[in-house]
Design a protein around this motif. Sequence first.
Motif: not given
Length: 399
Positions: A236, A296, A300, A319, A380
Amino acid sequence: MSNAASKAADRSGAEGLGSALTILFALSCGALAANLYYAQPLVSLMGADLGLPVSAESSIVTLAQVGYALGLVLLVPLGDIVENRRLILVTMGANLVCLAGLALAPGLGAMFAAMLLVGTSSSAAQMLVPLAANLAPEAERGAVVGNVMSGLLGGILLARPVSSFLADYVGWRGVFGLSAGLIAALGVVSLFLLPQRQPDGERGYLGLIRSLGRLFVTEPVLRRRGLYHAAIFAAFSLFWTAAPIVLLADPFDFSPSGVALFALAGVLGVFAAPVAGRLADRGYARIGTVAAISMVIGAFLLATFGTSLVALVVAAVAIDLGAQANLVFGQREIYRLAPNIRNRLNAVYMTTFFLGGAAGSALASPVLQNFGWLGVCVIGMALPGAALVYFALAEGTGD
């Protein structure tokens, strides 16, 4: 605290916080947490003003998060032995002084010192969250924490667009000056409305601090939840420190106000907190955790299409939704462990994942400079990917 005392503490909050107090808790948590993120879209402006090399600009955000981690370790556990209202008001007063010092900082050294102390004193937000949990009845604890956390998360998510927008008119110093005014106003209201809570803890300060490491070792739920979210929060922070830098440069060439509009996309993440709290109350914390972490990772993957503004906006929303939901799932689980040590449980949980966030912020500038936006996206994805693997292994074995 004895079992009887613990039950008494829970009964004292059986009627909940009430709407006025819930709003105060949420606003105060949001205003305090926002202090850590105002600088995220302003690092280029702050660095240029004070002569900081571009490759080191993300260290400004990192320092605020390190300071917050220090506050979580050194200050938040005091809520288990010190009267809560007094502790919160004193810490908010210190935050006001530190924000004023940051707004007036004459050079790099003063700015770094003030940023560290702003982060440390902003940990008052994490004194309010366990107080809310202690005032809430057990059956509604997840919902109450989710409501308060929606304010805290709203502060985090609004901090970026608000600071970007205001910087066009009052500069980066004015942003922190206005924050000082907001904390002052909330402190005055808290003086009249914040309830007293005297914990029964008898442990001395050094023993209190030493117990934090033991809790991390001896409480597997706390350890797991802290490490899951450390990975998520690192991703994040990596995204939200790197994205403004990318948007301010070619081919986007955004102004600070343009970055502010982009950051507004992330504000949708605030709606994840109350929903996650209610799902956790109904026993869906495990499946919710898997869904949040996976979201998440997928975000990415989408963000690898970095030349598409639409892809970046959708990734930003996903995210933030995943990170905020996972945070509340984790808090609901750790607050079930022991009512008399909730401040320490919260301190260990928050410290663990904020150190992850600090690492993510620190990585942003050098990774972006050396490996570009694709490098940011690969890291990420790898961070929450590792969390998902750990979840599968740890939850399967129970350790």
